[in-house]
Structures are given as structure tokens and as C-alpha cells.
Design a protein around this motif. Structure first.
Motif, PDB file in Angstrom:
ATOM      1  N   ASN A 109      11.513  -0.888   1.450  1.00 12.05           N
ATOM      2  CA  ASN A 109      10.805  -1.523   2.567  1.00 12.05           C
ATOM      3  C   ASN A 109      10.103  -2.801   2.115  1.00 12.05           C
ATOM      4  N   LEU A 110       9.521  -2.758   0.924  1.00 11.43           N
ATOM      5  CA  LEU A 110       8.862  -3.958   0.415  1.00 11.43           C
ATOM      6  C   LEU A 110       9.870  -5.064   0.159  1.00 11.43           C
TER       7      LEU A 110
ATOM      8  N   LEU B  93       0.822  -1.203   0.000  1.00  9.87           N
ATOM      9  CA  LEU B  93       0.000   0.000   0.000  1.00  9.87           C
ATOM     10  C   LEU B  93       0.863   1.263   0.000  1.00  9.87           C
ATOM     11  N   ALA B  94       1.916   1.238   0.784  1.00 12.33           N
ATOM     12  CA  ALA B  94       2.818   2.394   0.822  1.00 12.33           C
ATOM     13  C   ALA B  94       3.470   2.608  -0.543  1.00 12.33           C
ATOM     14  N   LEU B  95       3.786   1.519  -1.226  1.00 17.08           N
ATOM     15  CA  LEU B  95       4.373   1.625  -2.559  1.00 17.08           C
ATOM     16  C   LEU B  95       3.377   2.236  -3.538  1.00 17.08           C
ATOM     17  N   ALA B  96       2.116   1.815  -3.468  1.00 19.22           N
ATOM     18  CA  ALA B  96       1.088   2.374  -4.348  1.00 19.22           C
ATOM     19  C   ALA B  96       0.906   3.865  -4.071  1.00 19.22           C
ATOM     20  N   GLN B  97       0.901   4.253  -2.802  1.00 17.83           N
ATOM     21  CA  GLN B  97       0.774   5.665  -2.458  1.00 17.83           C
ATOM     22  C   GLN B  97       1.954   6.474  -2.990  1.00 17.83           C
ATOM     23  N   ALA B  98       3.139   5.905  -2.871  1.00 15.45           N
ATOM     24  CA  ALA B  98       4.332   6.610  -3.340  1.00 15.45           C
ATOM     25  C   ALA B  98       4.301   6.780  -4.857  1.00 15.45           C
ATOM     26  N   LYS B  99       3.822   5.771  -5.568  1.00 16.84           N
ATOM     27  CA  LYS B  99       3.715   5.885  -7.028  1.00 16.84           C
ATOM     28  C   LYS B  99       2.713   6.969  -7.414  1.00 16.84           C
TER      29      LYS B  99
ATOM     30  N   ASP C 202      10.765   9.033  -1.913  1.00 15.69           N
ATOM     31  CA  ASP C 202       9.765   8.300  -1.131  1.00 15.69           C
ATOM     32  C   ASP C 202       9.412   6.975  -1.811  1.00 15.69           C
ATOM     33  N   LEU C 203       9.338   7.015  -3.137  1.00 18.60           N
ATOM     34  CA  LEU C 203       9.067   5.779  -3.870  1.00 18.60           C
ATOM     35  C   LEU C 203      10.195   4.770  -3.671  1.00 18.60           C
ATOM     36  N   GLY C 204      11.422   5.260  -3.694  1.00 13.52           N
ATOM     37  CA  GLY C 204      12.565   4.370  -3.460  1.00 13.52           C
ATOM     38  C   GLY C 204      12.522   3.741  -2.084  1.00 13.52           C
ATOM     39  N   VAL C 205      12.156   4.534  -1.062  1.00 14.13           N
ATOM     40  CA  VAL C 205      12.039   3.998   0.301  1.00 14.13           C
ATOM     41  C   VAL C 205      10.944   2.944   0.370  1.00 14.13           C
TER      42      VAL C 205
END
Length: 308
Positions: free
Chosen positions: A164-165, A84-90, A157-160
Motif C-alpha cells: 500500500n505504501l 503508520l500502518a507499516l509501523a503497526q504491521a512491523k 499483513d506487513l507485505g500488504v
């Protein structure tokens, strides 16, 4: 009766005494000077592995005492929130790029307006218009630069989020053996808190604790023979180095910050034991090394040392 001759018996006694002295001397040299010790121990580096993310464990891929290779997955922390965090960052990155494109277009338009007003005649009205157009151009450029910074931050942020994933699956950092491991799915792990130990089998070595009186017979590079207490063929190696220091239990910091030396002294003074690291060159087939095993270590001094 013929007189009994004492010469043969004297010679026999003399030879026996000489042999006894020679044997005693050899035993003295062997036990007091020869570079060997029964106080040896197999050692290895132990990796205290900790997850880089926090969350519940959903999968465990290994079990206790299992051999693992570098990069092999060990367990996985629930990746749901990281997805979810990855989708938000994208999404945030896409929004930032759109804002950057809009700001870029605004800046180009403002620069064109400023260039047109600059070409007009030098009248009072045109001068005011030129100043306004120039100010708008500068403001548009600043807004564009701010949008570029926002895009760079969104990219970070996307890289982070991606990191994390990726880190939600914890992998082995060395070749070794998992030890004292009892993790189960559902256990909760915290970032930076060690949860398992891996014995690095590539780092196995032997520490021989030699009496300080024998160190003069040992040099870096000397061949070494290690005989495990369990028996079997000896392990071959060489001297890799010496410990730089050992703890002095007599030097205890007192309230005055001076060394508190025990005034009593025992009649028998024991030589301190200095750790000498033995690098392993060859392990006989079938020999299973376990960190913590005890062994006898014997050093073969080189030719130059023997001449000394």
C-alpha cells in the motif's frame, strides 16, 4: 469539290470512345474493386489509470499532454496513514515472532518432560504422569503451530502494508502521453476509480474501414500505405488482421426474442464496411501521430493475389 472522307473522323471518334471506355473501366476498378479507402483512422490503446489506494493527492508530477515512460511517477496519494500502518504491521510481526519463540521453547520443554516420564517404571503413578506429560506435549505443539500461523499472518499483513505504501505513488504502466488531465494536489482519489488516461504510443495502429466487396483483394501481411489527411509523406505498414464481426442494426431483439428485421429496403444497397487493422512499420520523420486522425489507406496486394 472533292468528296469529304468520313473514315478519319470515324477512326478519331472510335479511338476517343475506346479511350473513354478504358478510362471508365479503370475508374470503375479503382473505385469499386481496388483495396483502398478514405475511411481510415489512427488508433491507439488508452490506459484508464486508477489508483490502488484511497486518499488525498499530495503531489502531482506530470501535466496534461506530457510524454511519460513506463514506471515514471505520475502522482502521490498521502502516504502518512500507510507509513503508520507499516509501523503497526512491523510491531505486530515482532510480537508474533516473540510469541512463536516462547511457544517453541514451551513445546521443547514439554517434549523433554514427556520423554523423561516415558523412561520411568510402569507404575500407576508414573502412568498417570506419562499421560499428563504426553497431553502437555501435544498441547504445547498445537500452541506452537498456532503461533507459527500467527507469525505468517503478521508477515502477510506487513507485505500488504508495504505494498500500500509503494502503491501510494502511482506510476505509468506504459510509454505514452497523458491526456485530458487536470489533477491538482488536494484532490481526493478512490481505489479502483479511473482518474487519468494515458495514450499508449507503443500501440499506435491504423484501422481502415474497407467495403466488404474489396476484402477479397486483401490478405494478412499485404503491404499498406497510409496517407494522413494532414498531408506529408505516407506511413508504411502491413495488414495485421480483420475484424471478426460488425454490429447488425437490423437484428433488434423484440419481446418475442426473435430478430426484428425492417421490412423496407432502399433502392441503393450500400456495402458494409469491415475494419482492417494496419500495423505501422515506418513513420516518416517529423510526422506526429495522434489517435483519432483520419487517413486514406491503400493496400498493395501480393503477387499471388494479383494472379487470382
Amino acid at each position: 469539290m472533292k468528296p469529304v472522307s468520313f473514315i478519319p473522323r470515324f477512326l478519331v471518334t472510335l479511338v476517343a470512345v475506346a479511350i473513354a471506355c478504358f478510362i471508365g473501366w479503370q475508374l470503375w476498378v479503382y473505385y469499386m474493386d481496388s483495396p483502398w479507402t478514405r475511411d481510415g483512422r489512427v488508433r491507439a490503446d488508452v490506459v484508464s489509470l486508477a489508483p490502488d489506494v484511497t486518499g488525498p493527492v499530495v503531489k502531482v508530477f506530470v501535466q496534461d499532454n506530457q510524454s511519460v515512460q513506463e514506471g515514471e511517477p505520475l502522482f502521490q496519494v498521502d502516504p502518512s496513514r500507510f507509513n503508520l500502518a507499516l509501523a503497526q504491521a512491523k510491531a505486530a510481526l515482532a510480537q508474533a515472532k516473540a510469541a512463536e519463540s516462547k511457544a517453541h521453547a514451551t513445546m521443547l520443554n514439554a517434549e523433554q518432560n514427556a520423554a523423561r516420564y516415558a523412561a520411568l517404571s510402569n507404575s500407576a503413578t508414573s502412568a498417570i504422569s506419562r499421560d499428563d506429560a504426553s497431553t502437555q506435549s501435544l498441547e504445547a505443539k498445537a500452541a506452537y503451530e498456532a503461533s507459527q500461523a500467527a507469525t505468517a499472518a503478521a508477515q502477510a499483513d506487513l507485505g500488504v502494508a508495504e505494498l500500500n505504501l509503494t502503491r501510494s505513488t502511482v506510476r505509468s504502466t506504459v510509454n505514452g502521453v497523458v491526456t485530458n488531465f487536470s489533477m491538482k494536489p488536494g484532490d481526493y482519489v478512490s481505489r479502483g476509480t479511473p482518474v487519468m488516461a494515458i495514450v499508449d504510443t507503443d500501440s499506435l495502429y491504423v484501422d481502415g474501414y474497407f467495403e466488404e466487396t474489396k476484402l477479397r483483394h486483401i490478405q494478412v501481411g499485404d503491404k499498406a500505405k497510409v496517407q494522413l489527411l494532414q498531408g506529408g509523406k505516407p506511413i508504411l505498414g502491413h495488414v495485421q488482421g480483420f475484424a471478426a464481426g460488425i454490429a447488425d442494426h437490423e437484428r433488434i431483439a423484440a419481446p418475442t426474442l426473435l430478430a426484428d428485421v425492417n421490412p423496407t429496403f432502399t433502392w441503393v444497397r450500400l456495402a458494409a464496411r469491415i475494419p482492417v487493422r494496419i500495423a505501422i512499420d515506418h513513420v516518416p520523420t517529423g510526422t506526429h501521430l495522434v489517435a483519432g486522425m483520419t487517413a486514406t489507406v491503400e493496400i498493395e496486394p501480393n503477387h499471388k493475389d494479383k494472379q487470382k
